[in-house]
Scaffold this motif. Structure first.
Motif, mmCIF file in Angstrom:
data_model
loop_
_atom_site.group_PDB
_atom_site.id
_atom_site.type_symbol
_atom_site.label_atom_id
_atom_site.label_comp_id
_atom_site.label_asym_id
_atom_site.label_seq_id
_atom_site.Cartn_x
_atom_site.Cartn_y
_atom_site.Cartn_z
ATOM 1 N N PRO A 76 0.687 -1.225 -0.041
ATOM 2 C CA PRO A 76 0.014 -0.006 -0.175
ATOM 3 C C PRO A 76 0.820 1.354 -0.082
ATOM 4 O O PRO A 76 2.179 1.249 0.294
ATOM 5 C CB PRO A 76 -0.772 -0.072 1.235
ATOM 6 C CG PRO A 76 0.122 -0.888 2.311
ATOM 7 C CD PRO A 76 1.003 -2.012 1.243
ATOM 8 N N SER A 77 0.194 2.518 -0.256
ATOM 9 C CA SER A 77 0.798 3.766 -0.342
ATOM 10 C C SER A 77 -0.132 4.718 0.701
ATOM 11 O O SER A 77 -1.257 4.561 0.534
ATOM 12 C CB SER A 77 1.185 4.116 -1.801
ATOM 13 O OG SER A 77 2.071 3.582 -2.509
ATOM 14 N N PHE A 78 0.660 5.577 1.148
ATOM 15 C CA PHE A 78 -0.084 6.460 2.245
ATOM 16 C C PHE A 78 0.623 7.968 1.981
ATOM 17 O O PHE A 78 1.616 7.932 1.924
ATOM 18 C CB PHE A 78 0.100 5.961 3.503
ATOM 19 C CG PHE A 78 -0.479 4.770 4.051
ATOM 20 C CD1 PHE A 78 -1.742 4.525 4.005
ATOM 21 C CD2 PHE A 78 0.462 3.575 3.905
ATOM 22 C CE1 PHE A 78 -2.163 3.184 4.176
ATOM 23 C CE2 PHE A 78 0.050 2.358 4.298
ATOM 24 C CZ PHE A 78 -1.261 2.019 4.389
ATOM 25 N N ASN A 79 -0.658 8.767 1.655
ATOM 26 C CA ASN A 79 -0.126 10.156 1.458
ATOM 27 C C ASN A 79 -0.369 10.877 2.781
ATOM 28 O O ASN A 79 -1.443 10.815 3.395
ATOM 29 C CB ASN A 79 -1.047 10.741 0.406
ATOM 30 C CG ASN A 79 -0.623 12.098 0.034
ATOM 31 O OD1 ASN A 79 0.484 12.650 -0.561
ATOM 32 N ND2 ASN A 79 -1.245 13.243 0.463
ATOM 33 N N VAL A 80 0.535 11.698 3.202
ATOM 34 C CA VAL A 80 0.424 12.489 4.546
ATOM 35 C C VAL A 80 0.613 13.844 4.087
ATOM 36 O O VAL A 80 1.622 14.406 3.622
ATOM 37 C CB VAL A 80 1.572 12.199 5.603
ATOM 38 C CG1 VAL A 80 1.419 13.112 6.921
ATOM 39 C CG2 VAL A 80 1.315 10.744 5.921
ATOM 40 N N VAL B 157 4.052 14.053 1.854
ATOM 41 C CA VAL B 157 5.012 13.059 1.750
ATOM 42 C C VAL B 157 4.317 11.722 1.660
ATOM 43 O O VAL B 157 3.183 11.519 2.420
ATOM 44 C CB VAL B 157 5.641 12.785 3.178
ATOM 45 C CG1 VAL B 157 6.749 11.644 3.184
ATOM 46 C CG2 VAL B 157 6.574 14.116 3.473
ATOM 47 N N VAL B 158 4.808 10.885 0.536
ATOM 48 C CA VAL B 158 4.124 9.404 0.399
ATOM 49 C C VAL B 158 4.884 8.593 1.220
ATOM 50 O O VAL B 158 6.276 8.298 0.862
ATOM 51 C CB VAL B 158 3.873 9.603 -1.201
ATOM 52 C CG1 VAL B 158 3.404 8.023 -1.410
ATOM 53 C CG2 VAL B 158 3.014 10.299 -1.648
ATOM 54 N N PHE B 159 4.274 7.534 1.632
ATOM 55 C CA PHE B 159 4.936 6.426 2.427
ATOM 56 C C PHE B 159 4.333 5.018 1.384
ATOM 57 O O PHE B 159 3.299 4.865 1.330
ATOM 58 C CB PHE B 159 4.634 6.188 3.645
ATOM 59 C CG PHE B 159 5.195 7.349 4.426
ATOM 60 C CD1 PHE B 159 6.146 7.088 5.259
ATOM 61 C CD2 PHE B 159 4.573 8.712 4.436
ATOM 62 C CE1 PHE B 159 6.785 8.186 6.330
ATOM 63 C CE2 PHE B 159 5.005 9.488 5.383
ATOM 64 C CZ PHE B 159 6.062 9.396 6.310
ATOM 65 N N ASP B 160 5.531 4.625 0.959
ATOM 66 C CA ASP B 160 5.305 3.341 -0.211
ATOM 67 C C ASP B 160 5.842 2.163 0.912
ATOM 68 O O ASP B 160 7.101 2.038 1.095
ATOM 69 C CB ASP B 160 5.905 3.469 -1.387
ATOM 70 C CG ASP B 160 5.146 4.485 -2.315
ATOM 71 O OD1 ASP B 160 3.979 4.291 -2.375
ATOM 72 O OD2 ASP B 160 6.118 5.045 -2.941
ATOM 73 N N SER C 259 8.722 9.533 -0.015
ATOM 74 C CA SER C 259 8.880 10.467 -1.488
ATOM 75 C C SER C 259 10.075 11.441 -1.439
ATOM 76 O O SER C 259 10.119 12.059 -2.507
ATOM 77 C CB SER C 259 7.536 10.880 -2.051
ATOM 78 O OG SER C 259 7.146 11.697 -0.788
ATOM 79 N N ASP C 260 10.264 11.504 -0.158
ATOM 80 C CA ASP C 260 11.338 12.619 -0.167
ATOM 81 C C ASP C 260 12.284 12.259 1.082
ATOM 82 O O ASP C 260 11.957 11.508 1.795
ATOM 83 C CB ASP C 260 10.769 14.140 0.475
ATOM 84 C CG ASP C 260 11.419 15.238 -0.108
ATOM 85 O OD1 ASP C 260 12.498 15.165 -0.243
ATOM 86 O OD2 ASP C 260 10.853 16.416 -0.814
#
Length: 218
Positions: free
Chosen positions: A19-23, A32-35, A91-92
């Motif tokens: 899954p991916s989560f966008n904060v 920030v996206v967490f993959d 993502s960063d």
């Protein structure tokens, strides 16, 4: 740390292995996206694992006792490896990343397991960095060895919802991801189900997008 991947606000789809989560952050800081990506003996993860649970409420850990992500593993004693690998990519580049792992314990009398969790940070230029570990409570159910947190082998020390089984994890260098490996310190013939849990992930966001000033003359 001023921002967080908060499991009380993010719905982790039960059993999803990538899954991916966008904060979302407050301007001028970027989102920030967490993959997530999982490897190893994922076939023996529970049907709904990884998944969000509210089992642990008294760990006094960094996550604050809210929802956590449960890695429930029911290994086949004939498998070559019982390791579950989890890579969380950002993502960063993030600063001051911190989180907790709970339920690191052992039960070698009735159920035959001893948890091992190995954690490293992923550096922007490649390579890894070791975390700083902090026991949440005295009388911890584990010890530290390098980048690993190892349950006490030879003890019947399953604590469930207790600060004794939780560890705080900090990174003092900027990182672009985290690698967490969950394994059993016992032989592969140990086939009891077991679990560890991941708290919220706290961090300082990347620097705001730079602003270029232009000067005009008439």
């Amino acid at each position: 740390a001023r921002s967080r991947l908060d499991w009380d606000n993010q719905a982790y789809p039960a059993g999803d292995r990538s899954p991916s989560f966008n904060v979302a952050d407050v301007a001028p800081f970027p989102d920030v996206v967490f993959d997530f990506a999982h490897s190893g003996n994922t076939a023996d993860l529970g049907v709904d694992s990884p998944g969000e649970v509210l089992t642990f409420t008294n760990t006094a850990s960094i996550g604050g006792g809210g929802a956590m992500i449960n890695y429930f593993h029911d290994p086949d004693p004939n498998s070559d490896s019982q390791r579950i690998g989890s890579v969380i990519s950002f993502s960063d580049t993030l600063q001051d990343v911190r989180f907790s792992i709970a339920d690191i314990d052992s039960n070698v009398v009735a159920e035959d397991f001893a948890d091992q969790v190995t954690i490293v940070g992923l550096l922007p230029g490649g390579g890894t960095v070791a975390p700083i570990f902090e026991a949440v409570s005295s009388g911890a159910t584990y010890g530290f060895s390098g980048t690993s947190v190892n349950a006490h082998v030879g003890f019947d020390d399953g604590t469930d919802d207790s600060p004794r089984s939780a560890v705080n994890v900090y990174f003092d260098q900027d990182i672009v991801g985290i690698q967490i490996d969950y394994d059993d310190l016992g032989p592969n013939t140990w086939d009891s189900s077991r679990a560890v849990l991941l708290s919220d992930v706290l961090y300082c966001p990347p620097s705001a997008v730079p602003v270029t000033l232009s000067f005009f003359t008439s």
